[in-house]
Write a protein that holds these residues in place. Structure first.
Motif, PDB file in Angstrom:
ATOM      1  N   THR A  88      62.474  30.275  98.026  1.00 33.62           N
ATOM      2  CA  THR A  88      63.515  28.846  98.471  1.00 33.62           C
ATOM      3  C   THR A  88      62.675  27.545  98.925  1.00 33.62           C
ATOM      4  OG1 THR A  88      64.280  29.273 100.026  1.00 33.62           O
ATOM      5  CG2 THR A  88      65.060  29.768  98.372  1.00 33.62           C
TER       6      THR A  88
ATOM      7  N   SER B 114      68.668  22.268 100.126  1.00 32.32           N
ATOM      8  CA  SER B 114      68.163  23.568 100.058  1.00 32.32           C
ATOM      9  C   SER B 114      68.039  23.530  98.187  1.00 32.32           C
ATOM     10  CB  SER B 114      68.676  24.595 100.238  1.00 32.32           C
ATOM     11  OG  SER B 114      69.044  24.949 101.165  1.00 32.32           O
TER      12      SER B 114
ATOM     13  N   ARG C  31      59.573  25.959 103.487  1.00 34.81           N
ATOM     14  CA  ARG C  31      59.910  27.278 102.047  1.00 34.81           C
ATOM     15  C   ARG C  31      60.243  28.527 102.633  1.00 34.81           C
ATOM     16  NH1 ARG C  31      55.255  26.512  97.804  1.00 34.81           N
ATOM     17  NH2 ARG C  31      56.112  28.243  96.985  1.00 34.81           N
TER      18      ARG C  31
ATOM     19  N   SER D 259      63.572  23.647 101.348  1.00 34.38           N
ATOM     20  CA  SER D 259      64.679  23.315 102.366  1.00 34.38           C
ATOM     21  C   SER D 259      63.403  21.804 102.536  1.00 34.38           C
ATOM     22  CB  SER D 259      65.847  23.626 103.487  1.00 34.38           C
ATOM     23  OG  SER D 259      66.148  25.410 103.147  1.00 34.38           O
TER      24      SER D 259
END
Length: 122
Positions: free
Chosen positions: A77, A21, A71, A79
């Motif tokens: 974020t 992540s 995302r 991943s």
């Protein structure tokens, strides 16, 4: 300014799974594409997977069908889920993002995370 902070990685046996992540911290910015790259001492940094701001994805041939990038735009974020890992996946994995700041619209900046080690043993 923006920081990309990676988490996850580690060591796993061949055939195993791992997840990475990356979270972008900061304020007043928009993230365009987000990507994962990897690098080993013997090879230059290579693109593993990329996801656009609208969710379009692109993968290196070597990871297609095994890795999945995703995302969360609300959380800034990205991943990377990795399954069926192979020893040749061993590398330092880097998060990468293209970012535009509200105070300087029209100019995009490249940011890299610090890298996280993934080791796959046979």
């Amino acid at each position: 300014q923006v920081q990309l902070v990676e988490s996850g990685g580690g060591s796993v046996q061949s055939g195993g799974s791992l997840g990475l992540s990356c979270a972008a911290s900061g304020s007043s910015f928009k993230i365009y594409s987000m990507s994962w790259y990897r690098q080993t001492p013997a090879k230059s940094r290579e693109l593993v997977a990329m996801i656009s701001e609208i969710g379009s994805t692109n993968y290196a041939d070597s990871v297609k069908g095994r890795f999945t990038i995703s995302r969360d735009n609300a959380k800034n974020t990205v991943s990377l889920q990795m399954i069926s890992l192979k020893p040749e996946d061993t590398a330092v994995y880097y998060c990468y993002a293209i970012i535009e700041f509200d105070y300087n619209k029209g100019t995009r900046y490249q940011y890299w995370g610090q890298g996280t080690q993934v080791t796959v043993s046979s």
